[in-house]
Design an enzyme around this catalytic site. Structure first.
Site, PDB file in Angstrom:
ATOM      1  N   LYS A 205      -9.210 -10.574   5.049  1.00 41.65           N
ATOM      2  CA  LYS A 205      -8.154  -9.971   5.862  1.00 41.65           C
ATOM      3  C   LYS A 205      -7.653 -11.014   6.848  1.00 41.65           C
ATOM      4  CE  LYS A 205      -5.703  -6.344   6.272  1.00 41.65           C
ATOM      5  NZ  LYS A 205      -4.957  -5.862   5.120  1.00 41.65           N
ATOM      6  N   SER A 408      -2.334  -3.127   1.556  1.00 43.29           N
ATOM      7  CA  SER A 408      -2.900  -2.551   2.775  1.00 43.29           C
ATOM      8  C   SER A 408      -2.429  -1.111   2.945  1.00 43.29           C
ATOM      9  CB  SER A 408      -2.547  -3.417   3.986  1.00 43.29           C
ATOM     10  OG  SER A 408      -3.235  -4.643   3.943  1.00 43.29           O
TER      11      SER A 408
END
Length: 620
Positions: A205, A408
């Site tokens: 991430k 996401s």
């Protein structure tokens, strides 16, 4: 009864009263003029709205302008007035695809001319959808030409679908490959005394890395290289197949571009011809004459006989009536944010309203949601996902079509669909969560400002931007991020019918292409938006149906204003009146790269400060 006598008005009262009367008269006159002016604009707009009859034979002119998009960005009245009349900043992909597909079955059209000089980009995914329509057109025995002074990498991808590519004698084909370079702010933030507190789940991430590092981490480099190489492989394969070039020839050309240019004495156009990237080198006069000779001369000026996409679709839609059964289409494009947002962003409240309008529409028998988003607020993503799930209780098939990116929070939304479809080059996954909170205590100390005080608990005032972040609050936020990540992977595991451990293995913020996502079970099928619409209609057992685009409703006032300043009316309004606003707009454009990190923070509106978002997660 005796009334008091009025005192005679003095000179100054009469003077200023006269001025007031003149001002009132002028104001009323101007208002009346403006009212008549607006009526004229409305009459002109209505009178000119009917499309002109099209020729018996013509070429379809496909000239995408600006950036290819699934949904146009909202423009306020001032922006509409400042818009360049000669070039749009955005082109809807589905308009181009629809026009090409219609032209394939239109006996008046036997050729398409691709004029690509105005195309600024849009990504390989959106261009591939147009490319598929161009292939369908050619399969009907029809012809495609591409003309331009020079071709950027994106422009050339579309041009490669043409039977003939023309290039100016002094032009070039700019092929360089894909790259991704990020600006990192760690040292700059330290010099400014800004502390950015970051909380994340998922080693891939990398949204927050620019605030923590001065270079790319190994994990970020690894997964970015994977999807970039996969997309570039798709680009080269497509171009080499369309142009009948040897496998690997594009990479060989790019990697030896310096020496190959020396061989042709720096003549880029000749190099493109030698490498069979183009078919002929021409001057502008030569190409103009060639097109006029091939298609005839237009009735309007010294131009070849062609009809543009908008004019062609206007005629097609003139007598088009909706069918009794419809497949609803909702576009979700942009950053996912809480509350109400304008088009170009995905507001949770707006989107819920749009979804609920589908529940009330009995004509909609199936629903397709087109997602083109790198994510955003985790809370807003969940609000939207839950509403999509609620609609499924009506037993309406809900199919997800992923555009250039659905990662996401975009993937979070997608889990509620009956089936998830991606294109081969879609960027998806990035299943991970982060939180970010900047504090300025060091910055303030540098200029002599200090903060002190008392609180009733250890967390009182803990989220003040002018104080260090309390250690316990650090733990609180990280716990919230971890919990949201766990909820995310459990949600995905349930939707994809997999174990949580399996999802965790392919999650952790890792980005995947559509092809790879299908291999690992994150999506069900590969296909374009039209493929998804057909699949949803088939699931609902619809034989005869139309597609209904379901959008955010404008207020009557806004619709009225947009009509006045639309394409038919804006020519009446002198652009010079708005030059100061235009100059301000240019200044904002110049400053936008410097303001980029601040603009990113501005979109962080999640109530809990927790985000499922992919940094610049766009398909090249």
């Amino acid at each position: 009864m005796n009334y008091p006598q009025q005192k005679p008005r003095g000179f100054f009262r009469r003077f200023f009263g006269g001025i007031g009367s003149i001002i009132t008269f002028c104001r009323n006159t101007l208002l009346n003029i403006f009212f008549i002016f607006f009526l004229i604009l409305i009459l002109v707009a209505i009178g000119s709205s009917a499309p002109k009859p099209l020729p018996e034979k013509f070429a379809l002119r496909v000239a995408p302008s600006g950036v290819l998009v699934d949904q146009r960005t909202y423009m306020d009245t001032a922006s509409l007035l400042l818009k360049d009349e000669n070039e749009e900043s955005e082109t809807l992909v589905r308009d181009v695809v629809e026009a090409i597909n219609r032209a394939a079955d239109d006996n008046r059209i036997d050729s398409i001319v691709l004029e690509l000089g105005g195309l600024r980009g849009g990504g390989i995914t959106k261009m591939s959808e147009i490319g598929q329509a161009l292939q369908t057109f050619k399969a009907k025995g029809k012809h495609i030409l591409a003309v331009n002074d020079g071709y950027s990498q994106d422009q050339y991808f579309l041009a490669s679908y043409a039977d003939e590519i023309y290039l100016h004698k002094m032009g070039e084909v700019q092929l360089t490959g894909f790259g991704r370079y990020i600006t990192y702010y760690k040292t700059a933030l330290e010099k400014l005394g800004v502390n950015v507190h970051v909380f994340r789940s998922g080693k891939y991430k990398d949204y927050v890395e620019p605030f923590l590092r001065d270079n790319m981490s190994d994990e970020s480099r690894e997964h970015n290289a994977q999807w970039l190489n996969a997309l570039w492989a798709q680009y080269t394969k497509t171009v080499e197949t369309q142009r009948k070039l040897p496998e690997g020839s594009l990479n060989q050309l790019i990697n030896n571009l310096d020496s190959k240019l020396v061989e042709v004495k720096g003549n880029s156009a000749q190099l493109a011809l030698n490498e069979k990237l183009v078919d002929k080198l021409v001057s502008r006069n030569e190409i103009d004459n060639l097109l006029i000779e091939k298609f005839g001369k237009s009735d309007e000026g010294n131009y070849y006989n062609a009809v543009g996409v908008h004019s062609y679709l206007a005629e097609a839609h003139l007598h088009k009536l909706p069918k009794a059964d419809q497949v609803g289409l909702i576009v979700a494009s942009g950053t996912i944010q809480d509350g109400h947002q304008q088009e170009g962003s995905i507001g949770s409240e707006n989107f819920v309203e749009i979804l609920r309008s589908v529940e009330e529409d009995e004509s909609v028998k199936a629903l397709v949601i087109r997602i083109d988003s790198g994510g955003g607020s985790a809370f807003a993503s969940e609000i939207i996902r839950a509403e999509i799930e609620a609609i499924r209780k009506r037993n309406i098939p809900i199919y997800i079509s992923m555009g250039s990116v659905a990662a996401s929070g975009g993937y979070w939304m997608a889990t509620a669909g009956d089936e998830i479809w991606a294109t081969p080059t879609t960027i998806t996954g990035s299943i991970g969560v982060f939180g970010a909170f900047p504090t300025l205590e060091n910055s303030l100390q540098k200029i002599g400002l200090n903060t002190d005080g008392v609180s009733t608990t250890e967390l009182g005032g803990a989220l003040s931007i002018d104080r260090p972040l309390a250690p316990k609050m650090n733990s609180v936020i990280q716990s919230g991020v971890d919990h949201t990540y766990q909820s995310f992977i459990e949600l995905v595991a349930d939707a994809r019918k997999k174990d949580v451990a399996q999802i965790h293995e392919i999650a952790q913020g890792h980005v995947w292409t559509g092809v790879k996502a299908k291999e690992i079970g994150l999506v069900d099928n590969l296909g374009t938006l039209n493929d998804v619409i057909a699949a949803a209609a088939n699931k609902a057992d619809l034989k005869d149906y139309s597609v209904k685009l379901i959008t955010q409703k404008l207020s009557p006032k806004e619709e009225f204003i947009r009509k006045l300043v639309g394409e038919d009316a804006k020519g009446f309004i002198p652009k010079s009146l708005f030059k100061p606003l235009a100059d301000l707009s240019l200044v904002q454009q110049e400053l936008s790269p410097l303001l980029k990190p601040l603009l990113a923070l501005q979109k962080m509106t999640d109530p809990q400060g927790i985000y499922a978002s992919c940094l610049e997660c766009v398909s090249p």
